[in-house]
Design a protein around this motif. Structure first.
Motif, mmCIF file in Angstrom:
data_model
loop_
_atom_site.group_PDB
_atom_site.id
_atom_site.type_symbol
_atom_site.label_atom_id
_atom_site.label_comp_id
_atom_site.label_asym_id
_atom_site.label_seq_id
_atom_site.Cartn_x
_atom_site.Cartn_y
_atom_site.Cartn_z
ATOM 1 N N ILE A 87 -5.567 76.703 68.532
ATOM 2 C CA ILE A 87 -5.957 75.879 67.490
ATOM 3 C C ILE A 87 -7.842 77.498 67.152
ATOM 4 O O ILE A 87 -7.942 77.828 67.006
ATOM 5 N N ASN A 88 -8.078 77.127 68.682
ATOM 6 C CA ASN A 88 -9.237 78.232 68.741
ATOM 7 C C ASN A 88 -9.622 79.221 68.558
ATOM 8 O O ASN A 88 -10.112 79.901 67.704
ATOM 9 N N VAL A 89 -7.712 80.226 68.349
ATOM 10 C CA VAL A 89 -8.001 81.596 67.549
ATOM 11 C C VAL A 89 -6.855 81.723 66.088
ATOM 12 O O VAL A 89 -6.427 82.790 66.635
ATOM 13 N N MET A 90 -7.046 80.514 65.797
ATOM 14 C CA MET A 90 -5.864 80.759 64.309
ATOM 15 C C MET A 90 -6.953 81.172 63.165
ATOM 16 O O MET A 90 -8.712 80.895 63.683
ATOM 17 N N GLN A 94 -3.607 79.278 58.594
ATOM 18 C CA GLN A 94 -2.920 77.964 59.936
ATOM 19 C C GLN A 94 -3.901 77.415 60.594
ATOM 20 O O GLN A 94 -3.216 76.274 61.408
ATOM 21 N N SER A 95 -4.913 77.688 61.067
ATOM 22 C CA SER A 95 -5.713 76.817 60.834
ATOM 23 C C SER A 95 -6.308 75.456 60.605
ATOM 24 O O SER A 95 -6.237 74.553 61.296
ATOM 25 N N SER A 96 -6.470 75.775 59.512
ATOM 26 C CA SER A 96 -6.356 74.429 58.315
ATOM 27 C C SER A 96 -5.900 73.203 58.253
ATOM 28 O O SER A 96 -5.902 72.419 58.551
ATOM 29 N N ARG A 97 -3.887 74.039 59.018
ATOM 30 C CA ARG A 97 -3.204 73.168 58.620
ATOM 31 C C ARG A 97 -2.991 72.265 60.250
ATOM 32 O O ARG A 97 -2.900 71.364 60.174
ATOM 33 N N VAL A 98 -3.433 73.325 61.198
ATOM 34 C CA VAL A 98 -2.961 72.761 62.664
ATOM 35 C C VAL A 98 -4.172 72.141 62.313
ATOM 36 O O VAL A 98 -4.041 70.420 63.314
ATOM 37 N N ARG A 99 -5.507 72.228 62.424
ATOM 38 C CA ARG A 99 -5.993 71.159 62.339
ATOM 39 C C ARG A 99 -6.803 70.299 61.892
ATOM 40 O O ARG A 99 -6.823 68.950 61.835
ATOM 41 N N HIS A 100 -6.090 69.328 59.961
ATOM 42 C CA HIS A 100 -6.176 68.321 59.484
ATOM 43 C C HIS A 100 -4.587 67.480 60.048
ATOM 44 O O HIS A 100 -4.933 66.967 60.195
ATOM 45 N N LEU A 101 -3.036 68.593 60.506
ATOM 46 C CA LEU A 101 -2.631 67.459 61.135
ATOM 47 C C LEU A 101 -3.460 66.796 62.742
ATOM 48 O O LEU A 101 -3.222 65.499 62.512
ATOM 49 N N ALA A 102 -4.004 67.870 63.788
ATOM 50 C CA ALA A 102 -4.271 66.903 64.603
ATOM 51 C C ALA A 102 -5.418 66.267 64.545
ATOM 52 O O ALA A 102 -5.639 65.149 65.651
ATOM 53 N N SER A 103 -6.569 66.127 63.467
ATOM 54 C CA SER A 103 -7.489 65.102 63.475
ATOM 55 C C SER A 103 -7.358 64.497 63.334
ATOM 56 O O SER A 103 -7.761 63.238 63.308
ATOM 57 N N ALA A 212 0.438 60.127 68.776
ATOM 58 C CA ALA A 212 -0.141 60.467 67.476
ATOM 59 C C ALA A 212 -0.110 62.025 66.207
ATOM 60 O O ALA A 212 0.041 61.496 65.753
ATOM 61 N N MET A 213 -0.480 62.660 66.963
ATOM 62 C CA MET A 213 -0.364 64.434 66.740
ATOM 63 C C MET A 213 0.973 64.553 66.165
ATOM 64 O O MET A 213 1.083 65.021 65.780
ATOM 65 N N ALA A 214 2.196 63.335 67.059
ATOM 66 C CA ALA A 214 3.576 64.306 66.875
ATOM 67 C C ALA A 214 3.762 63.675 65.782
ATOM 68 O O ALA A 214 4.475 64.122 65.188
ATOM 69 N N ALA A 215 3.096 62.643 65.204
ATOM 70 C CA ALA A 215 3.340 61.751 64.131
ATOM 71 C C ALA A 215 2.914 62.249 62.689
ATOM 72 O O ALA A 215 3.806 61.666 61.671
ATOM 73 N N ALA A 216 1.882 62.423 63.387
ATOM 74 C CA ALA A 216 0.732 62.725 61.904
ATOM 75 C C ALA A 216 1.670 63.518 60.655
ATOM 76 O O ALA A 216 2.523 65.032 61.582
ATOM 77 N N ARG A 217 1.404 63.322 59.828
ATOM 78 C CA ARG A 217 2.503 64.152 58.854
ATOM 79 C C ARG A 217 1.583 64.918 57.389
ATOM 80 O O ARG A 217 1.198 63.770 57.198
ATOM 81 N N ASP A 224 4.664 71.912 65.227
ATOM 82 C CA ASP A 224 5.634 72.181 66.199
ATOM 83 C C ASP A 224 5.701 71.428 67.307
ATOM 84 O O ASP A 224 4.040 70.852 68.154
ATOM 85 N N ASP A 225 6.493 72.014 68.277
ATOM 86 C CA ASP A 225 6.518 71.551 69.941
ATOM 87 C C ASP A 225 5.124 72.716 70.507
ATOM 88 O O ASP A 225 4.386 71.511 71.054
ATOM 89 N N LYS A 226 5.093 73.976 70.302
ATOM 90 C CA LYS A 226 4.399 74.672 70.929
ATOM 91 C C LYS A 226 3.353 74.417 70.682
ATOM 92 O O LYS A 226 2.466 74.413 71.697
ATOM 93 N N GLU A 227 3.069 74.300 69.500
ATOM 94 C CA GLU A 227 1.451 73.486 68.711
ATOM 95 C C GLU A 227 1.155 72.549 69.826
ATOM 96 O O GLU A 227 0.133 72.611 69.570
ATOM 97 N N LEU A 228 1.967 71.791 69.788
ATOM 98 C CA LEU A 228 1.502 70.430 70.183
ATOM 99 C C LEU A 228 1.206 70.286 71.544
ATOM 100 O O LEU A 228 0.350 69.872 72.172
ATOM 101 N N ALA A 229 2.089 71.266 72.929
ATOM 102 C CA ALA A 229 1.632 71.711 74.198
ATOM 103 C C ALA A 229 0.207 71.969 74.386
ATOM 104 O O ALA A 229 -0.703 72.006 74.980
#
Length: 401
Positions: A87-90, A94-103, A212-217, A224-229
């Motif tokens: 996420i640090n280099v998105m 795309q970064s907004s989507r990942v950040r919103h879900l992970a946060s 918790a991050m995997a359950a975020a919707r 996805d799995d790669k983003e989570l890893a």
């Protein structure tokens, strides 16, 4: 608008306690961005130092983090610390989507449910320290183990795996000749390990952060799995890194400034505000972090940054901006609570900041509560400081009580 042909070589290797790097101080005193050359990478970069300009670069979509991928960009470490998928280099969106879900795993409400686990880990470490008796090395007893144990515990990683993972994480932060291969191997090993953990949590979720991050919707969206890893790697690295250094740095300041220690002890309710002022003040790293690349020509503070040129921002100098923080080189416990940049800014502000603050509050709060006579066991000038990594922290912090 002016040109600037001067390029300043910046090793950014200053390690004198928590004094401010004189090279950075000189650069921030100039009235416009300057060109710098860093220890690694095949190009120069612009350095942005003022608060408002740092804020602009970190929120302006004309400056891209994703654009540095695949390039030998200017940096402090032999190998890039972040993965291309991080996420640090998105960039947005795309970064907004990942950040919103992970946060969603780091809301203040969710972090409060984690606090008892942090308190339990801290008290176990302080029990051991008390039982062992003085003198004790606070780095070994609290600063190092607590953030590492906290993040690995909250990620749901088995305790017997902790030492191996901690060793690999440390290898990513070491700078110098001959560390390139070790860093690359460590990153590959950790990425594979966390990919396996993610797969397990998909089928058998628990109460950990990965689950918790995997359950975020967000509608139909999920990580996805790669983003989570990769996100797991970023979080584990942060646990090995920032909070560990900050606990030691904060305690060094408290132990060497009796009036500051007395203030915190007599006003425990003010601890969060004091911590933010100390975080603003502490030069928590050497030099700069991850750059951005200009996607088009941009005029900034009187210079023309051309498309394709790299831009580094300094959160350290932004935190010492006189117009924003009067007497910026002074620790002012009564300073109005104005947001600082220690956790970044804009689209790359640390999503785990609520967790980091909870760790600091627990670590410092429990330590001062349980050891009322805590004092430094050596002269301040005898404390040894790290010179091998990009962080600023004491290698040992001997205390007695």
């Amino acid at each position: 608008m002016t040109g600037n042909d001067e390029t300043i070589t910046c090793p950014f290797d200053f390690s004198d306690a928590l004094d401010f790097d004189p090279v950075l101080a000189d650069l921030m005193s100039r009235d416009k961005p300057v060109r710098i050359r860093l220890p690694h990478g095949d190009a120069d970069a612009w350095l942005i130092t003022s608060f408002d300009s740092v804020k602009q670069v970190t929120t302006d979509h004309r400056f891209s983090r994703a654009g540095i991928i695949g390039r030998d960009y200017p940096r402090m470490t032999p190998e890039p610390i972040v993965s291309p998928e991080s996420i640090n280099v998105m960039d947005p969106p795309q970064s907004s989507r990942v950040r919103h879900l992970a946060s969603q795993a780091f809301t203040q409400q969710h972090v409060e449910t984690m606090r008892p686990r942090i308190v339990r880990l801290a008290d176990q470490l302080l029990d051991d320290m008390e039982q062992q008796g003085p003198p004790a090395d606070l780095v070994q007893r609290l600063s190092d183990p607590l953030p590492q144990q906290t993040v690995l515990d909250l990620l749901g990683i088995e305790r017997d795996e902790w030492p191996r993972i901690q060793k690999s994480l440390h290898q990513l932060l070491v700078v110098g000749e001959g560390t390139k291969e070790a860093a690359a191997n460590a990153k590959a090993e950790l990425t594979a390990c966390f990919a396996e953990l993610v797969e397990q949590r998909r089928t058998s979720p628990g109460t950990d952060i990965i689950s918790a991050m995997a359950a975020a919707r967000e509608g139909q969206e999920q990580l996805d799995d790669k983003e989570l890893a990769v996100m797991t790697l970023v979080l584990a690295l942060s646990g090995q890194d920032t909070a560990t250094c900050e606990i030691s740095d904060i305690m060094f300041l408290l132990l060497t400034r009796p009036e500051l220690m007395e203030y915190v002890r007599s006003r425990p309710g003010k601890l969060p505000d004091v911590l933010h002022e100390l975080l603003r003040y502490i030069p928590f790293r050497k030099g700069v972090g991850i750059p951005r690349v200009a996607l088009e020509d941009v005029e900034l503070d009187g210079v023309l940054i051309r498309a394709g040129e790299y831009v580094h921002v300094s959160y350290l100098t932004a935190n010492r901006e006189p117009e924003r923080y009067p007497d910026p080189h002074v620790i002012d416990v009564d300073r109005p609570n104005t947001p600082h940049m220690t956790f970044g800014w804009g689209g790359h502000r640390c999503i785990a900041m609520p967790l980091a603050m909870a760790e600091l509050e627990v670590a410092i709060g429990r330590l001062l509560e349980r050891f009322p006579g805590l004092r430094l066991a050596v002269a301040p000038q005898e404390v040894k400081w790290d010179t091998a990594t990009i962080r600023r922290f004491p290698l040992e912090l001997p205390v007695a009580w």
